[in-house]
Motif scaffolding. Structure first.
Motif, PDB file in Angstrom:
ATOM      1  N   GLU A 368       0.827  -1.213   0.000  1.00 34.48           N
ATOM      2  CA  GLU A 368       0.000   0.000   0.000  1.00 34.48           C
ATOM      3  C   GLU A 368       0.860   1.261   0.000  1.00 34.48           C
ATOM      4  OE1 GLU A 368      -2.771  -0.202   3.185  1.00 34.48           O
ATOM      5  OE2 GLU A 368      -3.917  -1.877   2.325  1.00 34.48           O
ATOM      6  N   LYS A 369       2.058   1.193   0.594  1.00 31.40           N
ATOM      7  CA  LYS A 369       2.956   2.346   0.597  1.00 31.40           C
ATOM      8  C   LYS A 369       3.421   2.691  -0.821  1.00 31.40           C
ATOM      9  CE  LYS A 369       4.764   1.528   5.262  1.00 31.40           C
ATOM     10  NZ  LYS A 369       5.956   1.132   6.058  1.00 31.40           N
ATOM     11  N   SER A 400      -5.952  -0.463  -4.082  1.00 31.04           N
ATOM     12  CA  SER A 400      -5.968   0.995  -4.209  1.00 31.04           C
ATOM     13  C   SER A 400      -7.025   1.621  -3.306  1.00 31.04           C
ATOM     14  CB  SER A 400      -6.230   1.384  -5.665  1.00 31.04           C
ATOM     15  OG  SER A 400      -6.260   2.776  -5.814  1.00 31.04           O
ATOM     16  N   SER A 403      -6.041   1.412   0.394  1.00 33.80           N
ATOM     17  CA  SER A 403      -4.990   2.342   0.784  1.00 33.80           C
ATOM     18  C   SER A 403      -5.537   3.701   1.203  1.00 33.80           C
ATOM     19  CB  SER A 403      -3.994   2.524  -0.371  1.00 33.80           C
ATOM     20  OG  SER A 403      -4.587   3.230  -1.442  1.00 33.80           O
TER      21      SER A 403
END
Length: 494
Positions: A368-369, A400, A403
């Motif tokens: 996610e980063k 996506s 996140s």
């Protein structure tokens, strides 16, 4: 000799997986004893097991054989590919069912494969009974117009429907000057890039529609990239085609027998447009969208069967009542759909570990980063070129949305994501959508119609490039610059 070596490799892979599975079973038993005191129980421990990295080996092996078989050992490959594909699929399914105790993935892959092959069969057979006769001179501009029309039609009847409808007349029009690049550009434009404007166009976009993305979203937001990509690809094709002075009829001494083209366009088998419309219309019969549509419920989700029955019945009806002259004119044969059916059995099931590992990483804190419109475009795209683009699309859409704290299973949050109510969500969804559709043309297995178009071309004697040759000669020097241009214009810096 090569065939025997490959069989030996295949058998060795079975032994390796069996041995590895034994160790997995022992490890699972040990972990199960350790988790008996927890509320989750042993069964949940099994279902949470990740597939081992080596379990991707059957998928890699299948890709290598698809790439090398027709080139280095064609006789063995054409005779044995159904058996090889089924064995590798069975191998991975066995690993999932009996050692990972994961029934979810095989069930979903089975449902997705049935949906995939029912749609392709319906479109293939229905379009096979439509004979389009273009009695024009095969000029570069004429070819450009046909490819452009195909790109538009792909959004109405899908990339598969447009490909099956136009590939035969496109080949017949260029019969005296046909070369592999004609087919490759057809795959680029009609079978892939063209279908990015509506959910009907390509399976990933349809899955997004089912999740809650508005029907008109793709037309509004993908139109400009679609126009740019199509214009560049059509320009490349025109440059290729204008240099092609080959006339095989003249080379064979048949120039005196040629009749000047009348410039007319004729159509036979019009009734098959009805069957084609039935197949396309059945796509929308999803029990998860319409409660009145019957379905088989599994883990809170309904799997359609009425849709697939309608598609297969339409295929039978179109074949049974089709215009014989149209079928003969198209040199109709079931061999292309047979090849696709067997090869994609192997692809759908052997890619399960790869998809699951990708999904787990994409939804992990580390993954996610890394999420941004740029990474989503290239990540979704590259994997869509070698894996099935539909589940790849869903995996990256899920990651996506996660996140930014949104849930892909909540329709209102999907709509909000599409409406740019989360940070960079509009660009992220564009990146995922374009990556899944555009990159599907990168390899023969990136999208269902690619392999079918290739098979039809080979059936009429066109020597198509091998798997790797397709990538090296066409995808990298022609398609990749287009993909980079789209990235620079819309996603670079985000």
């Amino acid at each position: 000799m090569i065939g025997r070596i490959l069989v030996a490799i295949l058998l060795m892979s079975v032994i390796v997986v069996a041995q590895a599975s034994d160790s997995v079973q022992v490890q699972e038993q040990q972990e199960t004893h350790q988790t008996l005191d927890h509320d989750s129980g042993a069964e949940e421990a099994h279902t949470s097991k990740k597939p081992a990295l080596w379990s991707v080996f059957p998928f890699v092996l299948l890709l290598v054989m698809i790439a090398t078989g027709p080139l280095f050992y064609p006789h063995f490959w054409h005779k044995s590919y159904p058996v090889i594909s089924v064995i590798l699929a069975f191998l991975v399914c066995t690993y999932y069912l009996f050692y990972l105790h994961n029934h979810h993935s095989p069930v979903h892959s089975t449902a997705e494969y049935i949906q995939f092959i029912a749609l392709l069969t319906g479109l293939f057979v229905a379009s096979g009974g439509i004979l389009i006769i273009v009695d024009k001179e095969a000029k570069p501009l004429t070819n450009v117009i046909i490819l452009a029309i195909g790109a538009v039609i792909a959004n109405i009847i899908g990339t598969t429907g447009a490909s099956m409808l136009l590939i035969r007349p496109f080949i017949r029009l260029n019969k005296n000057r046909i070369k592999p690049y004609h087919i490759v550009f057809f795959i680029f434009i009609v079978s892939n890039v063209g279908g990015s404007l509506t959910p009907i166009g390509d399976p990933p976009l349809f899955l997004g529609f089912l999740k809650g993305i508005p029907f008109e979203w793709t037309l509004i937001h993908n139109l400009v990239p679609w126009v740019i990509a199509c214009i560049i690809l059509l320009g490349f094709f025109y440059l290729f085609d204008i240099r092609n002075k080959t006339n095989y009829a003249v080379m064979r001494g048949e120039e005196e027998e040629e009749v000047p083209p009348t410039g007319k366009v004729d159509l036979k088998g019009r009734r098959n447009f009805l069957w084609l419309a039935i197949v396309v219309g059945a796509v929308f019969l999803d029990p998860n969208v319409f409660e009145w549509v019957p379905g088989i419920e599994y883990e809170g989700q309904k799997f359609s069967y009425l849709r697939e029955i309608i598609m297969l019945m339409a295929a039978y009806g179109s074949y049974r009542f089709s215009d014989l002259q149209a079928m003969q004119g198209n040199e109709f044969s079931f061999e292309p759909i047979r090849e696709v059916a067997f090869l994609f059995i192997g692809i759908f099931f052997t890619m399960m570990p790869a998809l699951e590992l990708v999904s787990q990483f994409a939804q992990s804190p580390e993954g996610e980063k890394l999420i941004s419109p740029s990474t989503l475009y290239w990540g979704t795209g590259i994997l869509s070129g070698f894996l099935d683009n539909a589940p790849t699309y869903v995996n990256f859409l899920t990651a996506s949305m996660a996140s930014v704290g949104a849930d892909v299973n909540k329709i209102q949050e999907v709509i909000a994501f599409a409406n740019n109510e989360y940070k960079d969500s509009l660009l992220s969804l564009m990146a995922i959508s374009l990556g899944a559709v555009f990159f599907g043309a990168f390899t023969y297995i990136g999208n269902g119609p690619n392999f079918m178009v290739k098979s039809i071309a080979e059936q009429v004697g066109i020597k198509m490039p091998s798997f790797f040759s397709y990538i090296v000669k066409y995808s990298i020097p022609i398609l990749l610059p287009v993909l980079i241009i789209i990235w620079i214009l819309f996603f670079m810096g985000n």
